[in-house]
Design an enzyme around this catalytic site. Structure first.
Site, mmCIF file in Angstrom:
data_model
loop_
_atom_site.group_PDB
_atom_site.id
_atom_site.type_symbol
_atom_site.label_atom_id
_atom_site.label_comp_id
_atom_site.label_asym_id
_atom_site.label_seq_id
_atom_site.Cartn_x
_atom_site.Cartn_y
_atom_site.Cartn_z
ATOM 1 N N VAL A 72 0.867 -1.224 -0.010
ATOM 2 C CA VAL A 72 -0.009 -0.150 0.075
ATOM 3 C C VAL A 72 0.639 1.204 0.083
ATOM 4 O O VAL A 72 1.492 1.469 0.939
ATOM 5 C CB VAL A 72 -0.884 0.075 1.209
ATOM 6 C CG1 VAL A 72 -1.764 1.221 1.092
ATOM 7 C CG2 VAL A 72 -1.806 -1.126 1.278
ATOM 8 N N HIS A 86 3.071 3.979 5.988
ATOM 9 C CA HIS A 86 2.543 3.562 7.060
ATOM 10 C C HIS A 86 3.413 2.769 8.047
ATOM 11 O O HIS A 86 4.474 2.156 7.608
ATOM 12 C CB HIS A 86 1.372 2.361 6.891
ATOM 13 C CG HIS A 86 1.773 1.327 5.888
ATOM 14 N ND1 HIS A 86 1.835 1.731 4.441
ATOM 15 C CD2 HIS A 86 1.964 0.036 6.019
ATOM 16 C CE1 HIS A 86 2.195 0.640 3.857
ATOM 17 N NE2 HIS A 86 2.361 -0.453 5.007
ATOM 18 N N HIS A 111 3.821 -0.311 10.736
ATOM 19 C CA HIS A 111 3.177 -1.801 11.417
ATOM 20 C C HIS A 111 3.611 -1.605 12.848
ATOM 21 O O HIS A 111 5.004 -1.531 13.148
ATOM 22 C CB HIS A 111 3.573 -3.017 10.731
ATOM 23 C CG HIS A 111 3.313 -3.013 9.355
ATOM 24 N ND1 HIS A 111 2.521 -4.043 8.789
ATOM 25 C CD2 HIS A 111 3.816 -2.421 8.190
ATOM 26 C CE1 HIS A 111 2.269 -3.895 7.529
ATOM 27 N NE2 HIS A 111 3.260 -2.836 7.052
HETATM 28 P P1 5GP Z 1 2.491 -2.948 3.300
HETATM 29 O O1 5GP Z 1 2.770 -4.460 2.875
HETATM 30 O O2 5GP Z 1 2.149 -2.281 2.303
HETATM 31 O O3 5GP Z 1 3.684 -2.605 4.251
HETATM 32 O O4 5GP Z 1 1.228 -3.388 4.500
HETATM 33 C C1 5GP Z 1 -0.117 -2.973 4.031
HETATM 34 C C2 5GP Z 1 -0.810 -3.619 5.122
HETATM 35 O O5 5GP Z 1 -2.005 -3.033 5.297
HETATM 36 C C3 5GP Z 1 -1.042 -5.220 5.066
HETATM 37 O O6 5GP Z 1 -0.434 -5.812 6.305
HETATM 38 C C4 5GP Z 1 -2.526 -5.035 4.811
HETATM 39 O O7 5GP Z 1 -3.025 -6.331 5.603
HETATM 40 C C5 5GP Z 1 -3.001 -4.080 5.529
HETATM 41 N N1 5GP Z 1 -4.430 -3.719 4.798
HETATM 42 C C6 5GP Z 1 -4.464 -3.643 3.325
HETATM 43 N N2 5GP Z 1 -5.802 -3.179 3.116
HETATM 44 C C7 5GP Z 1 -6.462 -3.001 4.249
HETATM 45 C C8 5GP Z 1 -7.712 -2.388 4.522
HETATM 46 O O8 5GP Z 1 -8.467 -2.368 3.753
HETATM 47 N N3 5GP Z 1 -7.982 -2.342 6.044
HETATM 48 C C9 5GP Z 1 -6.975 -2.721 6.805
HETATM 49 N N4 5GP Z 1 -7.478 -2.385 8.047
HETATM 50 N N5 5GP Z 1 -5.475 -3.159 6.633
HETATM 51 C C10 5GP Z 1 -5.512 -3.291 5.265
#
Ligand code: 5GP
Ligand code: ZN
Length: 114
Positions: free
Chosen positions: A96, A100, A102
Site C-alpha cells: 500500500v 505506514h 506496522h
Molecule cells: P505493506 O505490505 O504495504 O507494508 O502493508 C500493508 C498492510 O495493510 C497489510 O498488512 C494489509 O493487511 C493491510 N491492509 C491492506 N488493506 C487494508 C484494509 O482495507 N484495511 C485494513 N485495516 N488493513 C489493510
C-alpha cells in the site's frame, strides 16, 4: 488521494477499527493480522513512501512514533515488547503506497526481518 486505500480509511470511506488518532495520525487494526497485535499507523495526509518524507513532513513521522507508543500501551504490549516496521517500495515489501508503520506484538517475534 481518492484511490488510496489508507486515505479512504482516514476519511472514513472504508471502515476500520480505530485504535488511536490525533490531528496528524490514525492507528487502526490490520485487516490480515500477522501477530496477536497488528496495527497500522498512518499519517492523515497522503505520503506515498518513507522516501517521500521531506523535512517539512517530519512532524508526521514523530507523531507516528508517539502513536506507536500509545498503541503499545493500549494493547498491553509496551512492557513485553513489540516491533515497528516501515516497508519501503517493492523490494521492501510495500504493497500500500501510503506511508505506514506496522506495530506487531503479542507473541515472541522471530529474529529474522524478511
Ligand atoms: P505493506 O505490505 O504495504 O507494508 O502493508 C500493508 C498492510 O495493510 C497489510 O498488512 C494489509 O493487511 C493491510 N491492509 C491492506 N488493506 C487494508 C484494509 O482495507 N484495511 C485494513 N485495516 N488493513 C489493510
Ligand atoms: Zn493515501
Amino acid at each position: 488521494m481518492s484511490d488510496c486505500i489508507f486515505c479512504r480509511i482516514v476519511n472514513g470511506e472504508i471502515p476500520s477499527t480505530r485504535v488511536y488518532e490525533d490531528d496528524l495520525v490514525l492507528a487502526f487494526e490490520d485487516i490480515h493480522p500477522m501477530a496477536p497485535v497488528h496495527c497500522i499507523v498512518v499519517p492523515k495526509i497522503h505520503i506515498a513512501t518513507l522516501m517521500d518524507v521531506t523535512s517539512d513532513l517530519m512532524p508526521y513521522v514523530g507523531a507516528m512514533t508517539a502513536a506507536a507508543q500509545e498503541v503499545a500501551k493500549r494493547k498491553g504490549i509496551s512492557e513485553k515488547g513489540f516491533r515497528t516496521v516501515i516497508n519501503c517500495n517493492a523490494e521492501g515489501g510495500q504493497v500500500v503506497f501510503h506511508l505506514h508503520m506496522h506495530v506487531l506484538g503479542g507473541r515472541k517475534l522471530r529474529d529474522e526481518l524478511g
